[in-house]
Write a protein that holds these residues in place. Structure first.
Motif, short mmCIF file in Angstrom:
data_model
loop_
_atom_site.label_atom_id
_atom_site.label_comp_id
_atom_site.label_asym_id
_atom_site.label_seq_id
_atom_site.Cartn_x
_atom_site.Cartn_y
_atom_site.Cartn_z
N VAL A 55 1.89 -1.89 -2.60
CA VAL A 55 0.76 -1.64 -1.71
C VAL A 55 -0.06 -2.92 -1.59
N ILE A 56 -0.75 -3.03 -0.48
CA ILE A 56 -1.63 -4.17 -0.24
C ILE A 56 -3.06 -3.63 -0.30
N SER A 57 -3.82 -4.14 -1.24
CA SER A 57 -5.20 -3.70 -1.36
C SER A 57 -6.07 -4.94 -1.34
N PRO A 58 -7.11 -5.04 -0.54
CA PRO A 58 -7.65 -4.04 0.37
C PRO A 58 -6.76 -3.82 1.59
N ARG A 59 -7.02 -2.76 2.33
CA ARG A 59 -6.23 -2.43 3.52
C ARG A 59 -6.71 -3.30 4.67
N PHE A 60 -6.08 -4.46 4.82
CA PHE A 60 -6.52 -5.42 5.84
C PHE A 60 -6.30 -4.87 7.24
N ASP A 61 -7.20 -5.26 8.16
CA ASP A 61 -7.01 -4.95 9.57
C ASP A 61 -5.91 -5.84 10.12
N VAL A 84 4.29 -1.29 6.19
CA VAL A 84 3.77 0.01 6.59
C VAL A 84 2.31 -0.14 7.00
N LEU A 85 2.01 0.35 8.19
CA LEU A 85 0.65 0.29 8.73
C LEU A 85 0.14 1.71 8.93
N THR A 86 -1.16 1.91 8.79
CA THR A 86 -1.75 3.17 9.19
C THR A 86 -2.50 2.91 10.50
N GLY A 103 -2.11 -1.83 16.72
CA GLY A 103 -2.38 -2.43 15.42
C GLY A 103 -2.87 -1.36 14.47
N GLY A 104 -3.36 -1.77 13.31
CA GLY A 104 -3.87 -0.78 12.38
C GLY A 104 -4.28 -1.45 11.08
N LYS A 105 -4.31 -0.67 10.03
CA LYS A 105 -4.62 -1.22 8.72
C LYS A 105 -3.35 -1.29 7.89
N LEU A 106 -3.26 -2.33 7.06
CA LEU A 106 -2.07 -2.60 6.28
C LEU A 106 -2.06 -1.72 5.02
N LEU A 107 -1.02 -0.91 4.86
CA LEU A 107 -0.90 -0.06 3.67
C LEU A 107 -0.06 -0.72 2.59
N GLY A 108 1.16 -1.13 2.97
CA GLY A 108 2.07 -1.70 1.96
C GLY A 108 3.34 -2.18 2.60
N PHE A 109 4.35 -2.39 1.76
CA PHE A 109 5.62 -2.95 2.22
C PHE A 109 6.74 -2.42 1.34
N PHE A 110 7.97 -2.52 1.85
CA PHE A 110 9.15 -2.23 1.02
C PHE A 110 10.34 -3.00 1.58
N TYR A 111 11.24 -3.39 0.66
CA TYR A 111 12.49 -4.04 1.07
C TYR A 111 13.52 -3.90 -0.04
#
Length: 111
Positions: A55-61, A84-86, A103-111
């Motif tokens: 996860v990416i914290s904070p949830r960047f715009d 993953v974006l919300t 666009g949205g806020k950044l939640l996290g990533f996976f690979y």
């Protein structure tokens, strides 16, 4: 040879949606939400495709025009992995967000 399944706790709506995005892209198998009348747990079946997820914290715009830049910064190489974006259209990966031109806020990533 890694694990076949993992236990996630506590469960939340955001985690479930995140897992659905991963499942749709074929990174994990089935997952089951266990309701224990508390925060709940999730049992995830792994299929051995997932290398890393976070996860990416904070949830960047992330505006539409900057999605590509974030993809370059976070993922190890081009055409590999998902961010993953919300968004106002729900939780989705960056490809779907680009198709819907949102666009949205950044939640996290996976690979």
């Amino acid at each position: 040879r890694g694990r076949r399944q993992v236990l996630l706790r506590p469960s939340s709506k955001v985690v479930v949606k995140f897992l659905q995005v991963m499942q749709k892209n074929g990174y994990i198998g089935e997952f089951e939400v266990v309701d224990d009348h508390r925060a709940g747990k999730i049992v995830v079946e792994l299929i051995g495709r997932l290398n890393k997820c976070g996860v990416i914290s904070p949830r960047f715009d992330v505006p539409v025009k900057n999605v590509e830049q974030w993809v370059q910064d976070i993922l190890p190489s081009r055409g590999f992995g998902h961010i993953v974006l919300t968004t106002t259209f729900g939780i989705m990966d960056h490809d779907e967000a680009r198709r819907k031109h949102t666009g949205g806020k950044l939640l996290g990533f996976f690979y």
